[in-house]
Design a protein around this motif. Structure first.
Motif: not given
Length: 238
Positions: A39, A43-45, A48, A79, A81-82, A156-157, A187
């Motif tokens: 964390n 990764k998330s950035t 994005r 995409y 998202s998580s 993403d997750e 991810c």
């Protein structure tokens, strides 16, 4: 052919500390690339930036050879998202129809019904999403991606919170997507999934690429993806 091309990407939220620092990576057509990192690793950035959800500050991003801000590039990628945020006032059928409109795809109702059945949601395709559990919402996200069939899907997750049967089905479907020449950037903290699926692993830490190697090479050197990650995080290299 390179489908996703990230070159020298740096990003800062406050103008002083880089969340991403000169990150470069690529995703080739017909591959599954695993993206891992603790964390706060960026990764998330990174995701994005890929989807133009934040303004590009430094470097370049292309999808299918097109600048990531272009309509053509955005039509090539999807995409997941998580989180499980979906429009609760829509049914799954309406949500998937909406996705189809956005991507210029005519969803196959027969295939949608079949996927809902396979994901243990038979009879729920026309129910409001507000009545879905967390796991059902995640599976609806996955079904939408399998129906849209974009050249690039970034996950993403999204696999968190689904049952083992759905996870097994997702892995099988992801392999079909790869066999069609499409690509997935996956991810996840589930390293066992990546060992079974990923052709390559990109490991981010503190906004930098630590490893970017074929999965088989990482396993040969470290024994497992988990061992590689934990060996690094416990070392003095950070």
């Amino acid at each position: 052919m390179t489908l996703l091309d990230v070159k020298n990407l740096s990003y800062s939220y406050d103008g002083t500390v880089n969340v991403l620092a000169d990150v470069s990576l690529s995703v080739e057509e017909g591959t599954i690339v695993g993206l891992v990192g603790p964390n706060g690793s960026g990764k998330s950035t990174l995701i994005r930036n890929i989807f133009d959800l934040v303004h590009l500050q430094s470097g370049s991003l292309c999808i299918g050879g097109h600048e990531h801000t272009s309509a053509k590039a955005k039509s090539l990628g999807m995409y997941l998202s998580s989180n499980d945020y979906l429009p609760e006032f829509l049914t799954a059928r309406e949500y998937i129809a909406l996705m189809g409109t956005l991507f210029g795809v005519e969803p196959d109702d027969a295939q949608a019904h079949d996927l809902f059945r396979k994901f243990s949601m038979e009879g729920r395709y026309d129910h409001l999403i507000e009545d879905y559990s967390h796991g059902m919402r995640k599976k609806t996200q996955l079904v939408s991606a399998l129906l849209m069939r974009r050249p690039l899907t970034v996950i993403d997750e999204t696999l968190n919170g689904i049952d083992l049967e759905a996870l097994h089905l997702s892995e099988r479907e992801f392999r079909h997507v790869r066999d069609e020449g499409r690509s997935i950037l996956l991810c996840t903290h589930d390293f066992a999934v990546l060992e079974r699926l990923a052709d390559r692993i990109v490991f981010l830490d503190l906004g930098q690429v630590v490893y970017d190697l074929p999965t088989r090479d990482l396993i040969a050197e470290h024994g497992s993806v988990a061992a590689m990650v934990f060996d690094y995080l416990g070392s003095d290299e950070r």
